[in-house]
Scaffold this motif. Structure first.
Motif, PDB file in Angstrom:
ATOM      1  N   GLN A  18      -6.868   4.017  -3.892  1.00  0.00           N
ATOM      2  CA  GLN A  18      -5.581   3.676  -4.497  1.00  0.00           C
ATOM      3  C   GLN A  18      -4.831   2.597  -3.731  1.00  0.00           C
ATOM      4  O   GLN A  18      -3.927   1.946  -4.259  1.00  0.00           O
ATOM      5  CB  GLN A  18      -4.700   4.926  -4.647  1.00  0.00           C
ATOM      6  CG  GLN A  18      -4.250   5.577  -3.338  1.00  0.00           C
ATOM      7  CD  GLN A  18      -5.202   6.658  -2.876  1.00  0.00           C
ATOM      8  OE1 GLN A  18      -6.401   6.541  -3.043  1.00  0.00           O
ATOM      9  NE2 GLN A  18      -4.657   7.727  -2.316  1.00  0.00           N
ATOM     10  N   ASN A  19      -5.218   2.372  -2.478  1.00  0.00           N
ATOM     11  CA  ASN A  19      -4.576   1.304  -1.692  1.00  0.00           C
ATOM     12  C   ASN A  19      -5.566   0.694  -0.709  1.00  0.00           C
ATOM     13  O   ASN A  19      -5.211   0.375   0.421  1.00  0.00           O
ATOM     14  CB  ASN A  19      -3.354   1.844  -0.935  1.00  0.00           C
ATOM     15  CG  ASN A  19      -3.715   2.972   0.042  1.00  0.00           C
ATOM     16  OD1 ASN A  19      -4.380   3.937  -0.310  1.00  0.00           O
ATOM     17  ND2 ASN A  19      -3.269   2.854   1.277  1.00  0.00           N
ATOM     18  N   TYR A  68      -7.657   7.890  -6.548  1.00  0.00           N
ATOM     19  CA  TYR A  68      -7.185   8.803  -5.503  1.00  0.00           C
ATOM     20  C   TYR A  68      -8.308   9.688  -4.960  1.00  0.00           C
ATOM     21  O   TYR A  68      -8.298  10.061  -3.782  1.00  0.00           O
ATOM     22  CB  TYR A  68      -6.071   9.699  -6.043  1.00  0.00           C
ATOM     23  CG  TYR A  68      -4.779   8.971  -6.338  1.00  0.00           C
ATOM     24  CD1 TYR A  68      -3.739   8.954  -5.407  1.00  0.00           C
ATOM     25  CD2 TYR A  68      -4.586   8.309  -7.551  1.00  0.00           C
ATOM     26  CE1 TYR A  68      -2.538   8.304  -5.692  1.00  0.00           C
ATOM     27  CE2 TYR A  68      -3.392   7.656  -7.835  1.00  0.00           C
ATOM     28  CZ  TYR A  68      -2.387   7.658  -6.898  1.00  0.00           C
ATOM     29  OH  TYR A  68      -1.209   7.009  -7.179  1.00  0.00           O
ATOM     30  N   ILE A 108      -0.849   2.643  -6.316  1.00  0.00           N
ATOM     31  CA  ILE A 108      -0.247   3.974  -6.207  1.00  0.00           C
ATOM     32  C   ILE A 108       0.926   4.095  -7.164  1.00  0.00           C
ATOM     33  O   ILE A 108       1.894   3.334  -7.084  1.00  0.00           O
ATOM     34  CB  ILE A 108       0.213   4.245  -4.761  1.00  0.00           C
ATOM     35  CG1 ILE A 108      -1.001   4.293  -3.825  1.00  0.00           C
ATOM     36  CG2 ILE A 108       1.012   5.538  -4.678  1.00  0.00           C
ATOM     37  CD1 ILE A 108      -0.660   4.504  -2.372  1.00  0.00           C
ATOM     38  N   TYR A 110      -2.644  -2.490  -4.066  1.00  0.00           N
ATOM     39  CA  TYR A 110      -1.812  -1.293  -4.215  1.00  0.00           C
ATOM     40  C   TYR A 110      -1.811  -0.805  -5.662  1.00  0.00           C
ATOM     41  O   TYR A 110      -1.344  -1.498  -6.567  1.00  0.00           O
ATOM     42  CB  TYR A 110      -0.386  -1.617  -3.772  1.00  0.00           C
ATOM     43  CG  TYR A 110       0.495  -0.420  -3.537  1.00  0.00           C
ATOM     44  CD1 TYR A 110       0.521   0.214  -2.304  1.00  0.00           C
ATOM     45  CD2 TYR A 110       1.317   0.067  -4.550  1.00  0.00           C
ATOM     46  CE1 TYR A 110       1.353   1.305  -2.067  1.00  0.00           C
ATOM     47  CE2 TYR A 110       2.151   1.151  -4.332  1.00  0.00           C
ATOM     48  CZ  TYR A 110       2.165   1.767  -3.084  1.00  0.00           C
ATOM     49  OH  TYR A 110       2.983   2.863  -2.864  1.00  0.00           O
ATOM     50  N   SER A 143       0.818  -1.107   3.520  1.00  0.00           N
ATOM     51  CA  SER A 143       0.229   0.084   2.925  1.00  0.00           C
ATOM     52  C   SER A 143      -1.238  -0.063   2.547  1.00  0.00           C
ATOM     53  O   SER A 143      -1.788   0.822   1.887  1.00  0.00           O
ATOM     54  CB  SER A 143       1.027   0.482   1.666  1.00  0.00           C
ATOM     55  OG  SER A 143       2.376   0.744   1.998  1.00  0.00           O
ATOM     56  N   THR A 201       2.801   9.097  -3.624  1.00  0.00           N
ATOM     57  CA  THR A 201       2.993   7.859  -2.875  1.00  0.00           C
ATOM     58  C   THR A 201       2.672   7.970  -1.390  1.00  0.00           C
ATOM     59  O   THR A 201       2.262   6.985  -0.762  1.00  0.00           O
ATOM     60  CB  THR A 201       4.434   7.354  -3.036  1.00  0.00           C
ATOM     61  OG1 THR A 201       5.341   8.421  -2.696  1.00  0.00           O
ATOM     62  CG2 THR A 201       4.696   6.927  -4.469  1.00  0.00           C
ATOM     63  N   SER A 214      -5.398   7.428   3.041  1.00  0.00           N
ATOM     64  CA  SER A 214      -6.532   6.530   2.790  1.00  0.00           C
ATOM     65  C   SER A 214      -6.913   5.782   4.059  1.00  0.00           C
ATOM     66  O   SER A 214      -8.102   5.619   4.372  1.00  0.00           O
ATOM     67  CB  SER A 214      -6.179   5.530   1.688  1.00  0.00           C
ATOM     68  OG  SER A 214      -5.930   6.171   0.467  1.00  0.00           O
ATOM     69  N   TRP A 236      -0.881   6.924   0.774  1.00  0.00           N
ATOM     70  CA  TRP A 236      -1.344   5.625   1.300  1.00  0.00           C
ATOM     71  C   TRP A 236      -1.859   5.758   2.725  1.00  0.00           C
ATOM     72  O   TRP A 236      -2.876   5.157   3.084  1.00  0.00           O
ATOM     73  CB  TRP A 236      -0.233   4.580   1.217  1.00  0.00           C
ATOM     74  CG  TRP A 236       0.908   4.792   2.193  1.00  0.00           C
ATOM     75  CD1 TRP A 236       2.041   5.506   1.981  1.00  0.00           C
ATOM     76  CD2 TRP A 236       1.009   4.266   3.519  1.00  0.00           C
ATOM     77  NE1 TRP A 236       2.844   5.473   3.091  1.00  0.00           N
ATOM     78  CE2 TRP A 236       2.235   4.717   4.059  1.00  0.00           C
ATOM     79  CE3 TRP A 236       0.195   3.465   4.307  1.00  0.00           C
ATOM     80  CZ2 TRP A 236       2.677   4.397   5.342  1.00  0.00           C
ATOM     81  CZ3 TRP A 236       0.609   3.138   5.597  1.00  0.00           C
ATOM     82  CH2 TRP A 236       1.836   3.605   6.102  1.00  0.00           C
TER      83      TRP A 236
END
Length: 369
Positions: free
Chosen positions: A126-127, A121, A133, A131, A207, A137, A143, A140
């Motif tokens: 993280q994405n 993060y 996450i 994925y 995402s 949440t 990012s 996403w």
């Protein structure tokens, strides 16, 4: 609006877009808060959330695209300017993001949730291409924003080395090339995958950074049209908005009625769904770009929501929704769903304002120094 655009003068219409977007996102998680299993509410919540985030993407693309375009066409788009752009973007987004990220990690530890891969993060990984996450949440989309801030000025910088004279065409060329690139990325994924449900679609395409930056870049095209063909864009803004409304109805109502889904139309949903959505919202944006005035009371209310929208986005779900639901369950408090929603909205707005007033705003002032 940001200081870089029109001497810090706010455009009412863009505040409206931002306020509508955050309101849609805010209400998209109500079904979870009140434990509703109503399929219509869940479905409409998904549409609210998707629409709100996509509106943010297109609006962000227009704003940062306008900033980059003005810098780019000045013929001195140097490494120093790129760094200044990044510094200003990061001062605007990172302090609040990292504060809420730390709060999410602490809350997860307290509630006994897993924080595996927490380090991703801090680097917005993280994405990125897959994925990972498990907390925070809603991060996403952040990012995708952050990597757009890095990618687009760097591409413009290197392209600008070869197009010293015709900056007008090269900016549009870069924007269209990036739009094509991310469509190709999704098409390659389509050829090498077999997604059969919307949950997998959400986690593996919608995402992920490597498939979604074009949602922001399409705002660059609107910025280019606004810069070079302002009078033409203003003249046809209403007609573009009408077309946008019809395309929205076509995509999210008519297609559903006719049974368009991930299984019957896999190419559309894995590749062109996002292009169609971004194009739809981009068509609707110009009418708001030229909407400068409204009733003073309405203006103040919309501007207030717009100013605290980033704090609302960061706090509303992983912090406030999770904590409120936990407290209600722990204390075994039984109250009506409508009252829970009222409490949720009040708490979200209150803490978002406090975060904006005493944290976001001072950071922006520090940035301007």
């Amino acid at each position: 609006m940001n200081k870089e655009l029109q001497n810090n003068q706010r455009i009412f219409g863009l505040d409206v877009v931002r306020a509508v977007a955050i309101t849609l996102v805010l209400f998209s998680h109500v079904y979870y808060l009140i434990d509703s299993t109503n399929p219509f509410l869940i479905s409409i919540s998904g549409l609210f959330g998707f629409t709100g985030v996509e509106l943010f993407f297109v609006l962000s693309g227009f704003l940062i695209g306008s900033i980059l375009l003005k810098m780019y066409v000045a013929h001195h788009f140097s490494k120093k300017q790129v760094l200044v752009f990044l510094k200003r973007r990061w001062f605007r987004t990172l302090p609040a993001y990292y504060l809420v990220l730390v709060l999410n990690i602490l809350l997860a530890i307290y509630l006994g949730y897993s924080i595996e891969g927490w380090w991703r993060y801090f680097l917005f990984l993280q994405n990125f291409s897959s994925y990972h996450i498990i907390i925070f949440t809603e991060s996403w989309s952040l990012s995708i924003e952050e990597f757009t801030y890095i990618l687009t000025p760097l591409v413009l910088f290197f392209v600008g080395k070869f197009f010293q004279t015709n900056r007008k065409r090269s900016f549009l060329f870069v924007s269209l090339l990036l739009l094509l690139f991310f469509n190709v990325m999704r098409y390659i994924y389509y050829l090498n995958s077999s997604i059969t449900d919307m949950e997998a679609w959400n986690l593996n395409i919608k995402s992920l950074v490597i498939y979604r930056i074009d949602a922001i870049v399409i705002g660059f095209v609107v910025a280019w049209l606004h810069y070079y063909y302002k009078d033409v864009l203003r003249k046809y803004a209403f007609y573009a908005f009408v077309i946008s409304v019809h395309l929205f109805f076509l995509q999210f109502v008519v297609f559903n009625v006719y049974g368009f889904d991930i299984n019957t139309k896999p190419l559309y949903f894995r590749v062109f769904y996002f292009t169609f959505s971004a194009f739809t919202f981009a068509l609707g944006l110009p009418i708001f770009v030229y909407w400068n005035k409204a009733n003073i009371k309405i203006t103040k209310a919309v501007e207030f929501v717009s100013k605290i929208s980033y704090s609302i986005y960061l706090l509303h779900y992983s912090i406030i929704t999770v904590l409120l639901k936990y407290i209600l369950n722990e204390l075994q408090i039984s109250i009506s769903a409508s009252l829970i929603v009222v409490i949720y909205i009040f708490i979200t707005i209150l803490f978002s304002y406090l975060m904006y007033r005493f944290y976001e705003k001072p950071m922006m002032k520090l940035r301007d120094k």
